[in-house]
Design a protein around this motif. Structure first.
Motif, PDB file in Angstrom:
ATOM      1  N   ASN A 224     -32.585 -16.882   6.113  1.00  0.00           N
ATOM      2  CA  ASN A 224     -31.818 -17.444   6.908  1.00  0.00           C
ATOM      3  C   ASN A 224     -31.733 -16.694   8.274  1.00  0.00           C
ATOM      4  O   ASN A 224     -31.983 -17.425   9.435  1.00  0.00           O
ATOM      5  CB  ASN A 224     -30.351 -17.979   6.443  1.00  0.00           C
ATOM      6  N   VAL A 227     -35.215 -17.412  10.030  1.00  0.00           N
ATOM      7  CA  VAL A 227     -35.270 -18.812  10.783  1.00  0.00           C
ATOM      8  C   VAL A 227     -34.442 -18.516  12.232  1.00  0.00           C
ATOM      9  O   VAL A 227     -34.769 -19.321  13.286  1.00  0.00           O
ATOM     10  CB  VAL A 227     -34.598 -19.818  10.009  1.00  0.00           C
ATOM     11  N   ILE A 228     -33.154 -18.152  12.104  1.00  0.00           N
ATOM     12  CA  ILE A 228     -32.584 -17.936  13.277  1.00  0.00           C
ATOM     13  C   ILE A 228     -33.079 -17.192  14.363  1.00  0.00           C
ATOM     14  O   ILE A 228     -33.007 -17.674  15.595  1.00  0.00           O
ATOM     15  CB  ILE A 228     -30.990 -17.437  13.155  1.00  0.00           C
ATOM     16  N   HIS A 231     -35.988 -19.539  15.765  1.00  0.00           N
ATOM     17  CA  HIS A 231     -35.457 -20.514  16.434  1.00  0.00           C
ATOM     18  C   HIS A 231     -34.608 -20.146  17.649  1.00  0.00           C
ATOM     19  O   HIS A 231     -34.736 -21.001  18.561  1.00  0.00           O
ATOM     20  CB  HIS A 231     -34.765 -21.743  15.549  1.00  0.00           C
ATOM     21  N   ASN A 365     -30.805 -24.511  -0.212  1.00  0.00           N
ATOM     22  CA  ASN A 365     -30.720 -23.873   1.007  1.00  0.00           C
ATOM     23  C   ASN A 365     -32.037 -24.085   1.916  1.00  0.00           C
ATOM     24  O   ASN A 365     -31.792 -24.494   2.905  1.00  0.00           O
ATOM     25  CB  ASN A 365     -30.870 -22.218   0.427  1.00  0.00           C
ATOM     26  N   ALA A 366     -33.490 -24.237   1.114  1.00  0.00           N
ATOM     27  CA  ALA A 366     -34.465 -24.593   2.004  1.00  0.00           C
ATOM     28  C   ALA A 366     -34.451 -25.960   2.567  1.00  0.00           C
ATOM     29  O   ALA A 366     -34.912 -26.278   3.546  1.00  0.00           O
ATOM     30  CB  ALA A 366     -35.561 -24.535   1.014  1.00  0.00           C
ATOM     31  N   LEU A 369     -32.204 -26.125   5.412  1.00  0.00           N
ATOM     32  CA  LEU A 369     -32.969 -25.654   6.599  1.00  0.00           C
ATOM     33  C   LEU A 369     -33.706 -26.632   7.423  1.00  0.00           C
ATOM     34  O   LEU A 369     -34.160 -26.440   8.502  1.00  0.00           O
ATOM     35  CB  LEU A 369     -33.903 -24.273   6.248  1.00  0.00           C
ATOM     36  N   PRO A 373     -30.423 -27.475  10.982  1.00  0.00           N
ATOM     37  CA  PRO A 373     -30.332 -26.685  12.066  1.00  0.00           C
ATOM     38  C   PRO A 373     -30.858 -27.543  13.303  1.00  0.00           C
ATOM     39  O   PRO A 373     -30.003 -27.472  14.369  1.00  0.00           O
ATOM     40  CB  PRO A 373     -31.544 -25.621  11.876  1.00  0.00           C
ATOM     41  N   ILE A 381     -27.576 -23.431   9.724  1.00  0.00           N
ATOM     42  CA  ILE A 381     -28.216 -22.359   8.892  1.00  0.00           C
ATOM     43  C   ILE A 381     -27.414 -21.778   8.152  1.00  0.00           C
ATOM     44  O   ILE A 381     -27.215 -21.570   6.881  1.00  0.00           O
ATOM     45  CB  ILE A 381     -28.951 -21.362   9.660  1.00  0.00           C
ATOM     46  N   ALA A 384     -26.348 -24.517   5.293  1.00  0.00           N
ATOM     47  CA  ALA A 384     -27.431 -24.572   4.366  1.00  0.00           C
ATOM     48  C   ALA A 384     -27.226 -23.495   3.320  1.00  0.00           C
ATOM     49  O   ALA A 384     -27.505 -23.867   2.118  1.00  0.00           O
ATOM     50  CB  ALA A 384     -28.929 -24.273   5.037  1.00  0.00           C
ATOM     51  N   GLN A 385     -26.975 -21.997   3.847  1.00  0.00           N
ATOM     52  CA  GLN A 385     -26.774 -21.005   2.911  1.00  0.00           C
ATOM     53  C   GLN A 385     -25.434 -21.407   1.884  1.00  0.00           C
ATOM     54  O   GLN A 385     -25.575 -21.075   0.726  1.00  0.00           O
ATOM     55  CB  GLN A 385     -26.557 -19.856   3.667  1.00  0.00           C
TER      56      GLN A 385
END
Length: 480
Positions: A224, A227-228, A231, A365-366, A369, A373, A381, A384-385
């Motif tokens: 996560n 990904v942040i 992005h 979670n995936a 994502l 987002p 995100i 999602a977690q």
């Protein structure tokens, strides 16, 4: 009590140290440090956690004397894995030697050294707890924290790069073991080489499913944060990391401290009274965990705005409350899995369901994502977690609490804890957005006092009896 005191010390210094490092490094470097720290935790989990878990399950004061091959097997497995990790760190430095401390090779080497130090320290701390040697455990934690606090803060101030801070973190752990190596040793006994293979297979069968699950749970925040960073940027990853770290420590530190003591009680119950007694102890332990962790989650939510204004560095304010508020439910569910549900599978030595639960959490979670987002940005995100951890908890809870071998929980105690926490949350809600100092001064005593009164009146999870037993004078046995 020494175990609890040691964990309070550890948690307090780590909390303060995290804030200091965030301020000294700045959001971008702290974001890189947070990513590397998450990587170190994953490495520690994958390489060493199966051995630490085996130490807590199979080592004890009796085993120390009667079955020395358990300690021999643990020591030699740690040595082999540690040498491999040191070699990998050296290769990373050599491959990227031209870049110096600023290069990726240095950060990777620092990450490996931090993983090695934490893994070796956690192992020796587990040995002290398994022997119920609270003074040794407290001394070990105190020495490590003093070294880490001074060294990491100094590295962040003078060297100002995450690679150095990571390296100092690992070295401080290793140095604490060197300082206290004498009381940590077992009596010298001949090495039973013929038992090494059987002992290692026992460790792997028990521990590998647990570390596979833990690695997945550590992979989730790493994924996560990455990904942040992709992005948005590393600064946004730093905002997310600080909120996640502070929230996670606030909700899991007490749970970990309780588990260090409560799980050993279950192991000792099995050793002396049998499996049924151990499972009954696990059920009672779960009631205590809920009764103490649920008010921590509610209380943390209540003081979150004030906490941000008083202790969080200014550069992180705003995103901190947003991310932390969204992460609380998921991290609470993670705590419940680790400290209330997992122990029954550990006692039974049937740990494969723990992997399946982690897989469910990672999949949810995936999936989050891919969708959230674009709808909510960075908040998506965090959502999602949380959804992943909640899904994993419910999956594992169903496995543990249904069927002929279901775990019997003290449902009345759990319901009473939930009702008391609801009353506490409703009482604190109007004070959340007062001036920060006034909010803390109001919420902390009001929340603790109200929940404490309800626990005392209704003896939730038997906590009143435990408190009275601590202060009840011990009467001497009558003379013959």
């Amino acid at each position: 009590m020494a175990v609890i005191a040691a964990f309070v010390l550890n948690a307090g210094l780590n909390f303060v140290l995290g804030l200091i490092l965030a301020k000294l490094l700045g959001p971008a470097d702290f974001g890189l440090f947070a990513l590397a720290t998450a990587g170190a935790i994953v490495l520690n989990t994958v390489l060493f956690e199966w051995l630490r878990l085996s130490a807590t399950r199979f080592y004890s004061g009796r085993v120390r004397i009667d079955e020395p091959w358990i300690r021999h097997g643990l020591d030699r497995a740690y040595a082999l894995v540690g040498l491999g990790l040191i070699a990998a760190a050296a290769v990373s430095l050599l491959v990227d030697s031209d870049a110096g401390a600023e290069g990726r090779g240095a950060v990777l080497a620092g990450t490996m050294l931090a993983a090695l130090g934490n893994g070796v320290f956690d192992y020796h701390a587990a040995l002290a707890r398994a022997r119920f040697d609270g003074r040794l455990y407290l001394g070990l934690v105190a020495v490590k924290n003093v070294l880490a606090f001074a060294g990491m803060a100094a590295a962040a101030w003078y060297l100002a790069h995450p690679a150095w801070v990571l390296a100092v973190a690992g070295l401080s752990c290793l140095l604490s073991i060197v300082i206290l190596h004498r009381p940590l040793r077992d009596p010298a006994t001949p090495l039973a080489r013929d038992r090494m293979g059987t002992t290692w297979r026992l460790f792997m069968t028990y521990g590998l499913p647990l570390i596979a699950a833990n690695a997945v749970y550590q992979l989730m925040p790493f994924l996560n944060r990455s990904v942040i960073a992709v992005h948005a940027d590393l600064a946004e990853a730093g905002y997310f990391a600080l909120a996640s770290d502070v929230t996670g420590r606030s909700l899991t530190t007490l749970g970990t401290a309780l588990d260090l003591l409560l799980f050993q009680l279950a192991v000792r119950a099995e050793e002396f009274e049998g499996r049924a007694a151990a499972e009954a102890q696990v059920g009672r332990n779960a009631g205590v965990v809920v009764a103490l962790l649920l008010p921590c989650a509610v209380g943390f939510w209540a003081v979150l705005p004030a906490l941000q204004e008083i202790v969080v560095p200014e550069a992180y304010r705003g995103p901190f409350v947003l991310y932390a508020g969204l992460l609380i439910p998921g991290l609470f569910c993670l705590s419940m899995m680790f400290f209330a549900i997992n122990p029954i599978f550990q006692i039974r030595r049937r740990t494969l369901p723990v992997i399946a639960a982690a897989g469910v959490g990672l999949a949810v979670n995936a999936a989050g994502l891919l969708v959230l987002p674009t709808m909510f940005g960075g908040a998506g995100i965090a959502l999602a977690q949380t959804l992943g951890l909640v899904a994993a908890f419910f999956w594992l809870a169903v496995r543990a609490l249904t069927g002929p071998d279901r775990l019997h929980l003290p449902w009345r105690e759990i319901a009473a804890s939930a009702a008391a926490c609801l009353a506490m949350g409703l009482a604190l809600a109007p004070f959340r957005h007062l001036a920060p100092g006034l909010a803390l001064a109001t919420c902390l005593p009001l929340g603790i006092g109200l929940y404490g009164i309800l626990v005392w009146i209704f003896d939730i999870a038997g906590l009143r009896g435990h408190v009275l037993a601590r202060f009840r004078p011990v009467c001497p046995a009558p003379a013959e």
